[in-house]
Design an enzyme around this catalytic site. Structure first.
Site, PDB file in Angstrom:
ATOM      1  N   ASP A   1     -28.289 -11.464 -39.480  1.00  0.00           N
ATOM      2  CA  ASP A   1     -29.037 -10.056 -39.366  1.00  0.00           C
ATOM      3  C   ASP A   1     -30.161  -9.925 -40.237  1.00  0.00           C
ATOM      4  O   ASP A   1     -29.789 -10.296 -41.653  1.00  0.00           O
ATOM      5  CB  ASP A   1     -28.385  -9.157 -38.655  1.00  0.00           C
ATOM      6  CG  ASP A   1     -27.765  -9.532 -37.432  1.00  0.00           C
ATOM      7  OD1 ASP A   1     -28.004 -10.089 -36.578  1.00  0.00           O
ATOM      8  OD2 ASP A   1     -26.799  -8.535 -37.045  1.00  0.00           O
TER       9      ASP A   1
ATOM     10  N   LYS B   1     -35.081  -9.955 -36.447  1.00  0.00           N
ATOM     11  CA  LYS B   1     -36.605  -9.855 -35.854  1.00  0.00           C
ATOM     12  C   LYS B   1     -37.750 -10.561 -36.333  1.00  0.00           C
ATOM     13  O   LYS B   1     -38.420 -11.126 -36.019  1.00  0.00           O
ATOM     14  CB  LYS B   1     -36.932  -8.333 -35.559  1.00  0.00           C
ATOM     15  CG  LYS B   1     -36.218  -7.642 -34.654  1.00  0.00           C
ATOM     16  CD  LYS B   1     -37.181  -6.871 -33.634  1.00  0.00           C
ATOM     17  CE  LYS B   1     -36.731  -6.389 -32.256  1.00  0.00           C
ATOM     18  NZ  LYS B   1     -35.140  -5.852 -32.168  1.00  0.00           N
TER      19      LYS B   1
ATOM     20  N   GLY C   1     -22.878  -4.262 -42.239  1.00  0.00           N
ATOM     21  CA  GLY C   1     -21.738  -3.472 -41.869  1.00  0.00           C
ATOM     22  C   GLY C   1     -20.530  -3.883 -41.449  1.00  0.00           C
ATOM     23  O   GLY C   1     -20.014  -4.927 -41.715  1.00  0.00           O
ATOM     24  N   ASP C   2     -19.884  -3.213 -40.348  1.00  0.00           N
ATOM     25  CA  ASP C   2     -18.648  -3.743 -39.593  1.00  0.00           C
ATOM     26  C   ASP C   2     -19.363  -4.342 -38.428  1.00  0.00           C
ATOM     27  O   ASP C   2     -20.152  -3.551 -37.576  1.00  0.00           O
ATOM     28  CB  ASP C   2     -17.816  -2.457 -39.255  1.00  0.00           C
ATOM     29  CG  ASP C   2     -16.544  -3.097 -38.906  1.00  0.00           C
ATOM     30  OD1 ASP C   2     -16.412  -4.278 -38.409  1.00  0.00           O
ATOM     31  OD2 ASP C   2     -15.555  -2.279 -38.591  1.00  0.00           O
TER      32      ASP C   2
ATOM     33  N   MET D   1     -28.760   4.037 -36.294  1.00  0.00           N
ATOM     34  CA  MET D   1     -30.230   3.984 -35.826  1.00  0.00           C
ATOM     35  C   MET D   1     -30.678   5.334 -35.585  1.00  0.00           C
ATOM     36  O   MET D   1     -31.121   5.425 -34.346  1.00  0.00           O
ATOM     37  CB  MET D   1     -30.133   2.943 -34.475  1.00  0.00           C
ATOM     38  CG  MET D   1     -29.723   1.824 -35.106  1.00  0.00           C
ATOM     39  SD  MET D   1     -29.334   0.703 -33.541  1.00  0.00           S
ATOM     40  CE  MET D   1     -27.464   0.939 -33.428  1.00  0.00           C
TER      41      MET D   1
ATOM     42  N   PRO E   1     -22.439  -2.736 -46.088  1.00  0.00           N
ATOM     43  CA  PRO E   1     -23.874  -2.104 -46.090  1.00  0.00           C
ATOM     44  C   PRO E   1     -24.949  -2.649 -47.044  1.00  0.00           C
ATOM     45  O   PRO E   1     -25.965  -2.088 -46.846  1.00  0.00           O
ATOM     46  CB  PRO E   1     -23.496  -0.612 -46.375  1.00  0.00           C
ATOM     47  CG  PRO E   1     -22.139  -0.695 -47.109  1.00  0.00           C
ATOM     48  CD  PRO E   1     -21.457  -1.842 -46.463  1.00  0.00           C
TER      49      PRO E   1
HETATM   50  C1  LIG Z   1     -27.267  -2.442 -35.529  1.00  0.00           C
HETATM   51  S1  LIG Z   1     -26.614  -0.999 -36.467  1.00  0.00           S
HETATM   52  C2  LIG Z   1     -25.516  -1.907 -36.941  1.00  0.00           C
HETATM   53  C3  LIG Z   1     -24.388  -1.170 -37.521  1.00  0.00           C
HETATM   54  C4  LIG Z   1     -23.494  -2.073 -38.501  1.00  0.00           C
HETATM   55  N1  LIG Z   1     -22.675  -2.402 -37.711  1.00  0.00           N
HETATM   56  C5  LIG Z   1     -22.452  -0.856 -39.436  1.00  0.00           C
HETATM   57  O1  LIG Z   1     -21.445  -0.859 -39.303  1.00  0.00           O
HETATM   58  O2  LIG Z   1     -23.088  -0.396 -40.215  1.00  0.00           O
HETATM   59  C6  LIG Z   1     -27.985  -0.964 -37.378  1.00  0.00           C
HETATM   60  C7  LIG Z   1     -27.857   0.636 -38.118  1.00  0.00           C
HETATM   61  O3  LIG Z   1     -26.864   0.549 -39.272  1.00  0.00           O
HETATM   62  C8  LIG Z   1     -27.274   1.484 -40.188  1.00  0.00           C
HETATM   63  N2  LIG Z   1     -27.216   0.864 -41.359  1.00  0.00           N
HETATM   64  C9  LIG Z   1     -26.713  -0.529 -41.723  1.00  0.00           C
HETATM   65  N3  LIG Z   1     -26.914  -0.799 -43.083  1.00  0.00           N
HETATM   66  C10 LIG Z   1     -27.182   0.507 -43.562  1.00  0.00           C
HETATM   67  C11 LIG Z   1     -27.271   0.783 -44.878  1.00  0.00           C
HETATM   68  N4  LIG Z   1     -27.099  -0.194 -45.896  1.00  0.00           N
HETATM   69  N5  LIG Z   1     -27.998   1.997 -45.049  1.00  0.00           N
HETATM   70  C12 LIG Z   1     -27.997   2.913 -44.015  1.00  0.00           C
HETATM   71  N6  LIG Z   1     -28.098   2.733 -42.801  1.00  0.00           N
HETATM   72  C13 LIG Z   1     -27.382   1.282 -42.519  1.00  0.00           C
HETATM   73  C14 LIG Z   1     -28.657   2.072 -39.703  1.00  0.00           C
HETATM   74  O4  LIG Z   1     -28.462   3.249 -39.098  1.00  0.00           O
HETATM   75  C15 LIG Z   1     -29.141   0.909 -39.062  1.00  0.00           C
HETATM   76  O5  LIG Z   1     -30.059   1.325 -37.965  1.00  0.00           O
END
Ligand SMILES: C[S@@+](CC[C@H](N)C(=O)[O-])C[C@H]1O[C@@H](n2cnc3c(N)ncnc32)[C@H](O)[C@@H]1O
Length: 354
Positions: free
Chosen positions: A82, A104, A136-137, A219, A59
C-alpha cells in the site's frame, strides 16, 4: 443322467443388463475419482509453488516491524504494498524483490480491490512467493476479508502476520495507555470514512460518547467535524480530550493536542500532510519533551526533512549500485540503507498545543 439348468431368456437378459449397469456405474465413479484427483493434484502443485503472506508493516518506524514480517520481506519474490507503507520498511526487503505499489499513486491512478485480489492470486498461481504488505495491522481496517476470500476461492495457501496498528504506535508516542483502569475502560476503533466518504450511518453514538472510553478514529480527516459535533450532541463535553497524531512513529510525526470542541478547527488551520489518527479520550502528552512550542516544531520539521533527504540520497545510491553490480554481488538485505541512520523514534517530535 445329468441335467443342465439353462436360464430362461428373460432371466439371462435381466442378469446381463444389471451387470452392464453396474460396470457402467463403476466406470463412471472411477472417471469421476480420476478427474477429482487430477484437479486436486493441479491445485496442489500450484499451491505448493506459490503462496501469499498478508503482512502488517506497522505504522512506519521500521523498528516496529515484527521479526516474522522482516523474514517475509526478505524471502519474498514480490511485494504488493500500500502507499502508506513507509520507505524505511520497504528498504528492509531483499534488494532483488519486485515491489509493486498497489496504492493509489503507483499501480495506476486507482488500483481497485478486485484488481489487487486478481494480481495477488495470479502471482501466487504463477508460483511466486507474494507478500501483501499493508500499513499498521492488516487485521484493522485493511479490507483483509476480501483478500482472504479471494485466496480461499483460488485455494491458495496463505498466512497472516499481524503488525502494530497506528493507534498503538500513536499511543506509545504519546506515552498514554489506550486503556486505563479508571478513565478508559473501553477501547474502540472506528473508521471516519464509510464507502460513500461520509461517517458510517450505523454508529453506536451512545458507546462513542462514553466519557470513559478511548476511541481510535482511523481515516478521520474528511469527517472529523461531523464526528465531533455529533459526539457533543450525544453528551460528550466539548473539553473531552482529542489528540491527532500525523505520521505516527515516523521522523516527521506531528501531534495536535486539542479537545473535541476545537480539534476540527485546529486540524483545518494546521494543514498537515500525511496519515493521521485521532485518539479521543487520550489527553495531551505531559512528558517534558512533548512541551515543545511552535519554534521547536519548525526545528523538528526541518530535521525530519533533512533526514528524508538523506534517506532519498541513500536510496538513489543503492539503485545505482544495483544497476552497476552483477546481481550476485548486490547485498540480499537492503537493511544497509538504515545502518547509519538513527531510528526515527530518536528524532524529536513536533507537538502543537491548543
Ligand atoms: C486503511 S487504514 C489502515 C489502518 C492500518 N491497518 C492500521 O492498523 O493502522 C488507513 C488509516 O490508518 C491510519 N494510519 C496508518 N498509518 C498511520 C500513521 N503512521 N500515522 C497516523 N495514522 C496512520 C490513518 O488513519 C489512515 O488514514
Amino acid at each position: 443322467m445329468h441335467g443342465y439348468l439353462y436360464p430362461s431368456t428373460p432371466v439371462f437378459a435381466h442378469v446381463a443388463t444389471s451387470t452392464l449397469f453396474r460396470v457402467t456405474q463403476t466406470a463412471k465413479a472411477l472417471l469421476r475419482w480420476i478427474s477429482t484427483e487430477a484437479k486436486h493434484a493441479g491445485v496442489a502443485s500450484a499451491r505448493a509453488s506459490g503462496r501469499v503472506s498478508l503482512v502488517g508493516a506497522g505504522p512506519g518506524n521500521p523498528e516496529l516491524l515484527t521479526l516474522k514480517a522482516l523474514r517475509a520481506l526478505q524471502t519474498a519474490d514480490v511485494i504488493l504494498h500500500d502507499q502508506l507503507v513507509s520507505p524505511e520498511v520497504l528498504a528492509l526487503a531483499a534488494v532483488h524483490v519486485e515491489r509493486i505499489d498497489v496504492g493509489k499513486k503507483g499501480y495506476g491512478r486507482a488500483c481497485k480491490q478486485p484488481d489487487i485480489n486478481a494480481l495477488m492470486v495470479g502471482l501466487a498461481l504463477a508460483g511466486r512467493r507474494v507478500v501483501r504488505l499493508k500499513a499498521g495491522d492488516p487485521l484493522v481496517f485493511g479490507r483483509l476479508e476480501e483478500e482472504i476470500a479471494a485466496l480461499e476461492a483460488a485455494e491458495i495457501d496463505f498466512d497472516i502476520v499481524s503488525g502494530i496498528s497506528s493507534a498503538q504506535g500513536a499511543a506509545a508516542s504519546l506515552r498514554v495507555p489506550l486503556t486505563r483502569r479508571r478513565s478508559a475502560r473501553r477501547f474502540q476503533a472506528i473508521t471516519g470514512h464509510a464507502s460513500n466518504g461520509h461517517l458510517p450511518d450505523d454508529f453506536d453514538w451512545r458507546g462513542l460518547a462514553d466519557p470513559n472510553a478511548t476511541t481510535a478514529v482511523y481515516m478521520p480527516k474528511a469527517t472529523i467535524g461531523d464526528l465531533c459535533r455529533n459526539l457533543i450532541v450525544h453528551g460528550l463535553p466539548p473539553r473531552h480530550p482529542a489528540t491527532a497524531v500525523f505520521n505516527a512513529t515516523r521522523a516527521n510525526e506531528i501531534v495536535v493536542a486539542a479537545d473535541i470542541g476545537t480539534l476540527p478547527q485546529r486540524l483545518g488551520d494546521a494543514g498537515i500532510e500525511g496519515p493521521c489518527i485521532v485518539l479521543l479520550g487520550v489527553p495531551a502528552p505531559v512528558a517534558a519533551h512533548a512541551d515543545a512550542e511552535t519554534e521547536e516544531c519548525a526545528e523538528t520539521r526541518s530535521l525530519a526533512q533533512e533526514r528524508e533527504r538523506s534517506l532519498w540520497l541513500q536510496e538513489l545510491a543503492l539503485a545505482l549500485w544495483t544497476m552497476v553490480l552483477p546481481k550476485s554481488r548486490v547485498p540480499r538485505a537492503a537493511g544497509i540503507l538504515n545502518r547509519d541512520v538513527p531510528a526515527p523514534a530518536d528524532a524529536p517530535r513536533a507537538v502543537l498545543r491548543v
